[in-house]
Design a protein around this motif. Structure first.
Motif, PDB file in Angstrom:
ATOM      1  N   VAL A  88       0.686  -1.117  -0.015  1.00  0.00           N
ATOM      2  CA  VAL A  88      -0.035  -0.035  -0.176  1.00  0.00           C
ATOM      3  C   VAL A  88       0.907   1.323   0.097  1.00  0.00           C
ATOM      4  O   VAL A  88       0.440   2.194  -0.663  1.00  0.00           O
ATOM      5  N   GLY A  89       1.833   1.315   0.799  1.00  0.00           N
ATOM      6  CA  GLY A  89       2.780   2.277   0.865  1.00  0.00           C
ATOM      7  C   GLY A  89       3.333   2.544  -0.524  1.00  0.00           C
ATOM      8  O   GLY A  89       3.571   3.673  -0.987  1.00  0.00           O
ATOM      9  N   ALA A  90       3.801   1.489  -1.257  1.00  0.00           N
ATOM     10  CA  ALA A  90       4.315   1.555  -2.487  1.00  0.00           C
ATOM     11  C   ALA A  90       3.389   2.390  -3.489  1.00  0.00           C
ATOM     12  O   ALA A  90       3.667   3.606  -4.173  1.00  0.00           O
ATOM     13  N   PHE A  91       2.091   2.182  -3.335  1.00  0.00           N
ATOM     14  CA  PHE A  91       1.223   2.846  -4.411  1.00  0.00           C
ATOM     15  C   PHE A  91       1.018   4.205  -3.858  1.00  0.00           C
ATOM     16  O   PHE A  91       0.563   4.955  -4.839  1.00  0.00           O
ATOM     17  N   VAL A  92       0.903   4.399  -2.564  1.00  0.00           N
ATOM     18  CA  VAL A  92       1.009   5.866  -2.376  1.00  0.00           C
ATOM     19  C   VAL A  92       2.127   6.814  -2.655  1.00  0.00           C
ATOM     20  O   VAL A  92       1.890   7.826  -3.216  1.00  0.00           O
ATOM     21  N   ILE A  93       3.419   6.270  -2.715  1.00  0.00           N
ATOM     22  CA  ILE A  93       4.638   6.709  -3.133  1.00  0.00           C
ATOM     23  C   ILE A  93       4.162   6.953  -4.615  1.00  0.00           C
ATOM     24  O   ILE A  93       4.648   8.156  -5.282  1.00  0.00           O
ATOM     25  N   LEU A  94       3.723   5.885  -5.511  1.00  0.00           N
ATOM     26  CA  LEU A  94       3.527   6.136  -6.975  1.00  0.00           C
ATOM     27  C   LEU A  94       2.454   7.241  -7.114  1.00  0.00           C
ATOM     28  O   LEU A  94       2.722   7.994  -8.198  1.00  0.00           O
ATOM     29  N   TRP A  95       1.424   7.426  -6.251  1.00  0.00           N
ATOM     30  CA  TRP A  95       0.395   8.426  -6.457  1.00  0.00           C
ATOM     31  C   TRP A  95       1.137   9.681  -6.112  1.00  0.00           C
ATOM     32  O   TRP A  95       0.781  10.658  -7.206  1.00  0.00           O
ATOM     33  N   ALA A  96       1.815   9.912  -5.153  1.00  0.00           N
ATOM     34  CA  ALA A  96       2.462  11.125  -4.869  1.00  0.00           C
ATOM     35  C   ALA A  96       3.352  11.599  -5.822  1.00  0.00           C
ATOM     36  O   ALA A  96       3.434  12.640  -6.082  1.00  0.00           O
ATOM     37  N   GLU A  97       4.134  10.864  -6.477  1.00  0.00           N
ATOM     38  CA  GLU A  97       5.000  11.076  -7.359  1.00  0.00           C
ATOM     39  C   GLU A  97       4.466  11.533  -8.987  1.00  0.00           C
ATOM     40  O   GLU A  97       4.762  12.440  -9.474  1.00  0.00           O
ATOM     41  N   ARG A  98       3.457  10.908  -9.030  1.00  0.00           N
ATOM     42  CA  ARG A  98       2.493  11.315 -10.176  1.00  0.00           C
ATOM     43  C   ARG A  98       2.014  12.476 -10.066  1.00  0.00           C
ATOM     44  O   ARG A  98       1.984  13.412 -10.826  1.00  0.00           O
ATOM     45  N   ARG A  99       1.456  12.628  -8.777  1.00  0.00           N
ATOM     46  CA  ARG A  99       0.654  14.008  -8.581  1.00  0.00           C
ATOM     47  C   ARG A  99       1.833  15.266  -8.373  1.00  0.00           C
ATOM     48  O   ARG A  99       1.613  16.511  -9.041  1.00  0.00           O
ATOM     49  N   HIS A 100       3.032  14.903  -7.940  1.00  0.00           N
ATOM     50  CA  HIS A 100       4.070  15.846  -7.946  1.00  0.00           C
ATOM     51  C   HIS A 100       4.622  16.285  -9.299  1.00  0.00           C
ATOM     52  O   HIS A 100       4.931  17.506  -9.365  1.00  0.00           O
ATOM     53  N   LYS A 101       4.325  15.457 -10.414  1.00  0.00           N
ATOM     54  CA  LYS A 101       4.708  15.628 -11.712  1.00  0.00           C
ATOM     55  C   LYS A 101       3.843  16.503 -12.503  1.00  0.00           C
ATOM     56  O   LYS A 101       3.885  17.439 -13.364  1.00  0.00           O
ATOM     57  N   THR A 102       2.539  15.862 -12.413  1.00  0.00           N
ATOM     58  CA  THR A 102       1.446  16.427 -13.220  1.00  0.00           C
ATOM     59  C   THR A 102       0.949  18.060 -12.674  1.00  0.00           C
ATOM     60  O   THR A 102       0.370  18.691 -13.158  1.00  0.00           O
ATOM     61  N   LEU A 103       1.218  18.097 -11.240  1.00  0.00           N
ATOM     62  CA  LEU A 103       0.845  19.528 -10.546  1.00  0.00           C
ATOM     63  C   LEU A 103       1.945  19.852 -10.224  1.00  0.00           C
ATOM     64  O   LEU A 103       2.503  19.967  -8.880  1.00  0.00           O
ATOM     65  N   PRO A 104       2.825  20.642 -10.839  1.00  0.00           N
ATOM     66  CA  PRO A 104       4.139  21.140 -10.554  1.00  0.00           C
ATOM     67  C   PRO A 104       4.198  22.359  -9.366  1.00  0.00           C
ATOM     68  O   PRO A 104       4.858  22.458  -8.357  1.00  0.00           O
ATOM     69  N   GLY A 105       2.725  22.965  -9.155  1.00  0.00           N
ATOM     70  CA  GLY A 105       2.542  23.977  -8.345  1.00  0.00           C
ATOM     71  C   GLY A 105       2.106  23.466  -7.071  1.00  0.00           C
ATOM     72  O   GLY A 105       1.771  24.080  -5.911  1.00  0.00           O
ATOM     73  N   SER A 106       2.153  22.153  -7.058  1.00  0.00           N
ATOM     74  CA  SER A 106       1.278  21.353  -5.658  1.00  0.00           C
ATOM     75  C   SER A 106       2.521  21.615  -4.534  1.00  0.00           C
ATOM     76  O   SER A 106       2.014  21.511  -3.337  1.00  0.00           O
ATOM     77  N   HIS A 107       3.789  21.788  -5.059  1.00  0.00           N
ATOM     78  CA  HIS A 107       4.692  22.153  -3.681  1.00  0.00           C
ATOM     79  C   HIS A 107       5.147  23.688  -3.500  1.00  0.00           C
ATOM     80  O   HIS A 107       5.406  24.210  -4.294  1.00  0.00           O
ATOM     81  N   ARG A 108       4.539  24.081  -2.487  1.00  0.00           N
ATOM     82  CA  ARG A 108       4.575  25.705  -2.050  1.00  0.00           C
ATOM     83  C   ARG A 108       5.843  25.710  -1.089  1.00  0.00           C
ATOM     84  O   ARG A 108       6.176  26.956  -0.738  1.00  0.00           O
ATOM     85  N   ILE A 109       6.388  24.854  -0.317  1.00  0.00           N
ATOM     86  CA  ILE A 109       7.383  25.040   0.516  1.00  0.00           C
ATOM     87  C   ILE A 109       8.819  24.491  -0.157  1.00  0.00           C
ATOM     88  O   ILE A 109       8.665  23.147  -0.094  1.00  0.00           O
ATOM     89  N   GLU A 110       9.812  25.362  -0.042  1.00  0.00           N
ATOM     90  CA  GLU A 110      11.081  24.997  -0.836  1.00  0.00           C
ATOM     91  C   GLU A 110      11.761  24.434   0.001  1.00  0.00           C
ATOM     92  O   GLU A 110      12.929  23.626  -0.069  1.00  0.00           O
TER      93      GLU A 110
END
Length: 277
Positions: free
Chosen positions: A121-143
């Motif tokens: 389950v943790g693996a699929f969460v990582i895959l989802w998080a990375e996909r979200r990180h790439k498709t929504l580049p503005g999702s990270h607001r804290i550098e």
């Protein structure tokens, strides 16, 4: 301490150091390694937690300049005070839940199926998080970690609570949780490192104090050897991971977790590893 026991301590220390700060669960790897080299029992359980001190020291050495700055500005620099408060806020949720439910977790979740499920389950969460990180580049607001608010820290602390489930990975929960809550990959990774200091230190002290009647001075060389091995391997791992995340994501670790989850199920089914011990 004979040479065979020393070699086992070194192996366990290396496994601890190389897996503690990666999103792949050090607990699962230590159980597997301990079973394969016949390093089990009550003292071994305490040993596996105590050698985390070596991993803690590795992080402290890597970030010694920042830690020194924090200590100097603790009474006068608002930036450093905010950083310490954020660490405390992030530390408390898992500390409270761990204190209240550690016995229940060990009794009911430290079994092959829940551990394997946590890996997968943790693996699929990582895959989802990375996909979200790439498709929504503005999702990270804290550098950087200094940009985090107390609420951000609390959210990461809540994510760390999932690491109480064996197989989840403390680093994985805090790094991926941080990314989902708006931290950049670098900020999430560094805050996970810093958060490891109070978290692992508290777990180490609690475990050793709780098992003090089962330990003897003759066990000290074993713990020192394992701690040194954990320090060296953790230091190398932290240095490598900081370079790795500058140009890579965590997708590879997700696929590794899926494979390792299958390994847990297979080894448990055939009785090759005592995952309950």
């Amino acid at each position: 301490m004979d040479i065979i026991l020393a070699l086992k301590a070194i192996i366990m220390g290396l496994v601890e150091g190389f897996t503690e700060f990666l999103p792949i669960s050090s607990t699962g790897h230590l159980i597997l390694a301990g079973s394969l080299i016949n390093f089990t029992g009550e003292v071994a359980k305490v040993f596996e937690i105590a050698i985390q001190a070596g991993a803690i020291l590795a992080v402290m050495w890597e970030y010694r300049a920042r830690i020194g700055t924090v200590m100097k500005g603790l009474t006068s620099d608002p930036r450093q005070q905010k950083f310490v408060i954020n660490l405390i806020v992030a530390f408390l949720p898992a500390a409270a839940l761990g204190f209240l439910f550690s016995k229940a977790i060990k009794a009911h979740l430290f079994k092959p199926e829940p551990v394997a499920l946590a890996f997968i389950v943790g693996a699929f969460v990582i895959l989802w998080a990375e996909r979200r990180h790439k498709t929504l580049p503005g999702s990270h607001r804290i550098e950087t970690v200094d940009d985090m608010t107390m609420l951000d820290a609390f959210k990461v602390g809540c994510a760390q609570c999932f690491a109480l489930v064996p197989g989840t990975s403390r680093s994985g929960a805090t790094i991926i949780g941080g990314m989902l809550f708006g931290l950049s990959r670098k900020a999430a990774t560094e805050f996970s490192f810093f958060l490891a200091i109070p978290t692992l230190l508290a777990a180490t002290v609690y475990s050793v104090v709780k098992a003090r009647h089962d330990l003897h001075m003759s066990d000290l060389p074993l713990f020192l050897v394992g701690g040194v091995a954990a320090f060296v391997s953790a230091f190398l791992c932290v240095r490598w991971l900081l370079r790795f995340i500058s140009s890579h994501d965590f997708t590879g670790f997700a696929w590794y977790r899926i494979v390792f989850g299958i390994v847990i199920l297979v080894t448990a089914h055939f009785g090759w590893v005592n995952w309950v011990d």
